[in-house]
Design an enzyme around this catalytic site. Structure first.
Site, PDB file in Angstrom:
ATOM      1  N   SER A   1      28.953   8.060 -54.402  1.00 52.15           N
ATOM      2  CA  SER A   1      30.155   9.069 -54.006  1.00 52.15           C
ATOM      3  C   SER A   1      30.100   9.932 -52.944  1.00 52.15           C
ATOM      4  CB  SER A   1      30.470  10.174 -55.183  1.00 52.15           C
ATOM      5  OG  SER A   1      30.512   9.436 -56.144  1.00 52.15           O
TER       6      SER A   1
ATOM      7  N   LYS B   1      22.400   7.077 -63.302  1.00 53.63           N
ATOM      8  CA  LYS B   1      22.525   8.506 -62.933  1.00 53.63           C
ATOM      9  C   LYS B   1      23.155   9.418 -63.260  1.00 53.63           C
ATOM     10  CE  LYS B   1      24.060   9.931 -58.662  1.00 53.63           C
ATOM     11  NZ  LYS B   1      25.023  10.169 -57.644  1.00 53.63           N
TER      12      LYS B   1
ATOM     13  N   VAL C   1      18.996  11.348 -57.937  1.00 53.39           N
ATOM     14  CA  VAL C   1      19.711  10.819 -56.699  1.00 53.39           C
ATOM     15  C   VAL C   1      20.087  12.187 -55.970  1.00 53.39           C
ATOM     16  CG1 VAL C   1      21.612   9.007 -56.323  1.00 53.39           C
ATOM     17  CG2 VAL C   1      19.659   8.357 -57.784  1.00 53.39           C
TER      18      VAL C   1
ATOM     19  N   TYR D   1      26.278   5.218 -63.769  1.00 55.83           N
ATOM     20  CA  TYR D   1      26.480   5.968 -63.274  1.00 55.83           C
ATOM     21  C   TYR D   1      27.670   7.232 -63.806  1.00 55.83           C
ATOM     22  CZ  TYR D   1      27.858   8.900 -58.874  1.00 55.83           C
ATOM     23  OH  TYR D   1      27.934   9.719 -57.775  1.00 55.83           O
TER      24      TYR D   1
END
Length: 333
Positions: free
Chosen positions: A83, A202, A245, A174
């Site tokens: 992102s 994540k 992350v 994700y």
């Protein structure tokens, strides 16, 4: 080379051999592993910002400059095309070139995670194959969300299973509901954790209860949970997360690696004090000011931030001052 041409060409022999191997035998291209060994995701990964020139073209020279500075920080690896990398704004060929550029500059003992999630399963598989060929060690696959109402647990399990079955490199799920409006359901995560080619997740939602449940319910699997933001990193570690992350690592990478070390060594009081100083700056470069704020703050710490791609707009002068205050009030400027 256009993405369609790249995909139409024969696969690299090593890639092809990995693709047709049994899922449990697939290994990362640039980080060979011994039999039965899973990649260790423990540590801090900055989700790299993509540098653009004033003409809003990808600036590979500035990207390489940032990578040279990051080389001195003990990151476990790097994430590209997440992102914070303005992934939706990059053309397919640009995405592959970014992966290739970072892979060439990254030491072989550091992992490269690359965002390959698309809206369709077919497109995700195709892009994942190309990311692997370009040098990615792990595919970071965001939840498809355009037809949000149809993205049930069943649909998402099917999507990720097909991607993981076809991928020559391990897959990390994700979930980023702030951008997709969709939380990957806990029951789907637990099911997918059993897949031999799915390494972990994540999770950027910030729900600590959910993170704790994911760690608890997948404890029998080789599955690693990564905190998706620096604001809840310590809490995630306390519940058993493997790493983080964190957008803030683009700016304060060394302090975040220090927080990681303190948690692993059980120095919780020092870790708590450091975590407190990171919460406000992290909020400023994520939920409050987003990528424009992240790139502006990078410049104060010696990195190239530069412009975002339109329609993302730069911060106003009052916003810049507020952003600066978030860092200076916590002793970082």
């Amino acid at each position: 080379m256009a993405l369609s041409t790249r995909l139409a060409s024969p696969l690299h022999p090593v890639l092809a051999a990995m693709l047709w191997a049994a899922p449990g035998q697939r290994r990362a291209l640039s980080t060979p592993q011994g039999p039965g060994h899973m990649l260790d995701l423990g540590g801090i990964f900055p989700p790299l910002a993509t540098p653009f020139s004033p003409r809003q073209e990808v600036d590979y020279a500035q990207l390489e400059g940032n990578l040279r500075l990051y080389a001195s920080i003990p990151f476990r690896g790097l994430v590209v095309l997440g992102s914070n990398g303005e992934y939706p704004y990059l053309a397919p060929q640009e995405r592959l070139e970014v992966v290739s550029c970072v892979r060439q500059a990254l030491p072989r003992d550091r992992l490269l995670l690359a965002g390959s999630g698309c809206e369709s399963t077919q497109a995700t598989i195709q892009l994942t194959l190309s990311m692997a060929e370009a040098g990615a060690d792990v595919a970071l696959v965001v939840t498809p969300c355009y037809y949000r109402g149809a993205m049930t647990s069943t649909a998402l399990i099917q999507h990720y299973t097909e991607v993981a079955d076809a991928s020559p490199i391990p897959v990390v799920l994700y979930s980023v509901p702030a951008n997709t409006g969709l939380d990957l359901p806990l029951e789907a995560v637990v099911t997918l954790a059993q897949h031999p080619n799915i390494l972990g997740i994540k999770d950027s939602g910030g729900d600590i209860t959910r993170i704790g449940l994911m760690v608890h319910k997948t404890r029998q699997e080789d599955f690693q949970v990564l905190a998706g933001s620096a604001g809840f990193l310590l809490a995630s570690y306390a519940l058993g997360a493997s790493g983080g992350v964190c957008a803030l690592a683009n700016i304060l990478g060394a302090p975040l690696c220090q927080l990681d070390r303190l948690c692993r060594e059980g120095h919780w009081q020092e870790a708590r004090e450091l975590q407190h100083r990171l919460i406000e700056p992290n909020t400023a470069v994520t939920r409050r000011f987003g990528i424009p704020g992240l790139k502006k703050a990078m410049e104060w710490f010696g990195y190239y931030g530069g412009p975002c791609r339109a329609p993302l707009a730069p911060l106003s002068p009052p916003q810049v001052e507020e952003l600066r205050g978030s860092f200076s009030a916590n002793g970082w400027l």
